[in-house]
Write a protein that holds these residues in place. Structure first.
Motif, PDB file in Angstrom:
ATOM      1  N   PHE A   1       0.807  -1.223   0.000  1.00 22.76           N
ATOM      2  CA  PHE A   1       0.000   0.000   0.000  1.00 22.76           C
ATOM      3  C   PHE A   1       0.844   1.281   0.000  1.00 22.76           C
ATOM      4  CE2 PHE A   1      -2.555  -3.332   2.148  1.00 22.76           C
ATOM      5  CZ  PHE A   1      -3.464  -3.529   1.117  1.00 22.76           C
ATOM      6  N   ASP A   2       2.171   1.144   0.087  1.00 22.22           N
ATOM      7  CA  ASP A   2       3.064   2.311   0.037  1.00 22.22           C
ATOM      8  C   ASP A   2       3.343   2.774  -1.394  1.00 22.22           C
ATOM      9  OD1 ASP A   2       3.342   2.252   2.801  1.00 22.22           O
ATOM     10  OD2 ASP A   2       5.217   1.132   2.749  1.00 22.22           O
ATOM     11  N   PHE A   3       2.968   1.988  -2.393  1.00 23.37           N
ATOM     12  CA  PHE A   3       3.351   2.281  -3.775  1.00 23.37           C
ATOM     13  C   PHE A   3       2.298   3.073  -4.531  1.00 23.37           C
ATOM     14  CE2 PHE A   3       5.941  -1.303  -2.586  1.00 23.37           C
ATOM     15  CZ  PHE A   3       7.167  -0.969  -3.129  1.00 23.37           C
ATOM     16  N   GLN A   4       2.776   3.715  -5.604  1.00 21.83           N
ATOM     17  CA  GLN A   4       1.903   4.325  -6.595  1.00 21.83           C
ATOM     18  C   GLN A   4       2.227   3.671  -7.929  1.00 21.83           C
ATOM     19  OE1 GLN A   4       1.551   8.554  -6.879  1.00 21.83           O
ATOM     20  NE2 GLN A   4       1.800   8.862  -4.695  1.00 21.83           N
ATOM     21  N   VAL A   5       1.204   3.491  -8.743  1.00 23.45           N
ATOM     22  CA  VAL A   5       1.372   2.885 -10.065  1.00 23.45           C
ATOM     23  C   VAL A   5       0.607   3.734 -11.070  1.00 23.45           C
ATOM     24  CG1 VAL A   5       1.673   0.541  -9.153  1.00 23.45           C
ATOM     25  CG2 VAL A   5      -0.629   1.376  -9.695  1.00 23.45           C
ATOM     26  N   PRO A   6       0.910   3.591 -12.357  1.00 25.15           N
ATOM     27  CA  PRO A   6       0.129   4.337 -13.347  1.00 25.15           C
ATOM     28  C   PRO A   6      -1.270   3.726 -13.504  1.00 25.15           C
ATOM     29  CG  PRO A   6       1.821   3.015 -14.437  1.00 25.15           C
ATOM     30  CD  PRO A   6       2.016   2.852 -12.964  1.00 25.15           C
ATOM     31  N   ASP A   7      -2.288   4.587 -13.528  1.00 27.14           N
ATOM     32  CA  ASP A   7      -3.628   4.089 -13.809  1.00 27.14           C
ATOM     33  C   ASP A   7      -3.808   3.966 -15.322  1.00 27.14           C
ATOM     34  OD1 ASP A   7      -4.254   6.626 -14.846  1.00 27.14           O
ATOM     35  OD2 ASP A   7      -5.579   7.176 -13.189  1.00 27.14           O
ATOM     36  N   LYS A   8      -5.003   3.617 -15.762  1.00 28.37           N
ATOM     37  CA  LYS A   8      -5.222   3.361 -17.190  1.00 28.37           C
ATOM     38  C   LYS A   8      -5.043   4.605 -18.059  1.00 28.37           C
ATOM     39  CE  LYS A   8     -10.231   3.742 -16.754  1.00 28.37           C
ATOM     40  NZ  LYS A   8     -11.483   2.991 -16.786  1.00 28.37           N
ATOM     41  N   LYS A   9      -5.013   5.776 -17.439  1.00 25.79           N
ATOM     42  CA  LYS A   9      -4.782   7.023 -18.180  1.00 25.79           C
ATOM     43  C   LYS A   9      -3.348   7.526 -18.006  1.00 25.79           C
ATOM     44  CE  LYS A   9      -9.029   7.585 -19.635  1.00 25.79           C
ATOM     45  NZ  LYS A   9      -9.328   7.212 -21.005  1.00 25.79           N
ATOM     46  N   GLY A  10      -2.539   6.784 -17.231  1.00 25.82           N
ATOM     47  CA  GLY A  10      -1.148   7.153 -17.024  1.00 25.82           C
ATOM     48  C   GLY A  10      -0.906   8.034 -15.808  1.00 25.82           C
ATOM     49  N   ALA A  11      -1.963   8.388 -15.087  1.00 23.64           N
ATOM     50  CA  ALA A  11      -1.818   9.205 -13.870  1.00 23.64           C
ATOM     51  C   ALA A  11      -1.388   8.316 -12.701  1.00 23.64           C
ATOM     52  CB  ALA A  11      -3.142   9.898 -13.545  1.00 23.64           C
ATOM     53  N   ASP A  12      -0.748   8.924 -11.703  1.00 25.13           N
ATOM     54  CA  ASP A  12      -0.343   8.158 -10.517  1.00 25.13           C
ATOM     55  C   ASP A  12      -1.563   7.711  -9.725  1.00 25.13           C
ATOM     56  OD1 ASP A  12       2.333   8.351 -11.015  1.00 25.13           O
ATOM     57  OD2 ASP A  12       2.678  10.043  -9.662  1.00 25.13           O
TER      58      ASP A  12
END
Length: 170
Positions: A8-19
């Motif tokens: 839960f500490d991570f950020q990933v790109p969503d389907k639009k490329g946003a964090d």
């Protein structure tokens, strides 16, 4: 993200490329799968969708599947994020989140995947993803509870997922 201690500490790109902060899923059991649209294992989307719907029906707030498209294995995910979303919905009726395309191996691997491979190496301690549709089970506490190869059918994961959902939080 060297300070990350759990999923839960991570950020990933969503389907639009946003964090997208994975903290949005805190408290849920998460099945993470690296996916591809033109792979021999692509029909697993149907099994994943059935698993998602069956478990969500009984545990609507306790579980999520996250698909991470990846083009690192035989160029089997060549499309854009929009192409991938459309493919998953049209061909398999996928309703669980398919996030932005990432790398899971190599220098440009997502920090999330670097962490997961380190925390739960494969056979003989190998820290790499071997192919599309490898699966990681994340507990409510953000730690990795299991890892399965591409050949593992999604429906065979129902018991470990339910066991994790039904385990008492520490």
């Amino acid at each position: 993200m060297a300070s990350a201690t759990n999923f839960f500490d991570f950020q990933v790109p969503d389907k639009k490329g946003a964090d997208k902060p994975l903290s949005e899923y805190k408290g849920k059991v998460v099945l993470v799968v690296n996916t591809a649209s033109k792979c021999g294992f692509t029909p697993q989307y149907a099994g994943l969708e059935k698993l998602w719907k069956d478990i969500k029906e009984k545990h609507p707030d306790d579980f999520v599947i996250l698909g991470f498209p990846c083009n690192q294995f035989g160029g089997q995910e060549p499309g854009s994020n929009d192409d991938i979303q459309s493919f998953c919905q049209v061909n398999y009726g996928v309703s669980f989140p398919i996030l932005g395309k990432i790398d899971v191996n190599g220098d440009n691997a997502s920090d999330l995947y670097k962490w997961m491979k380190k925390e739960k190496p494969g056979i003989m301690g190998i820290q790499m993803i071997k192919w599309n549709f490898e699966k990681f089970l994340i507990g409510r506490d953000g730690t990795i509870k299991g890892r399965w190869a591409s050949t593992t059918k999604p429906e065979s994961l129902e018991k470990p997922i339910l066991d994790e959902i039904n385990s008492k939080p520490e």
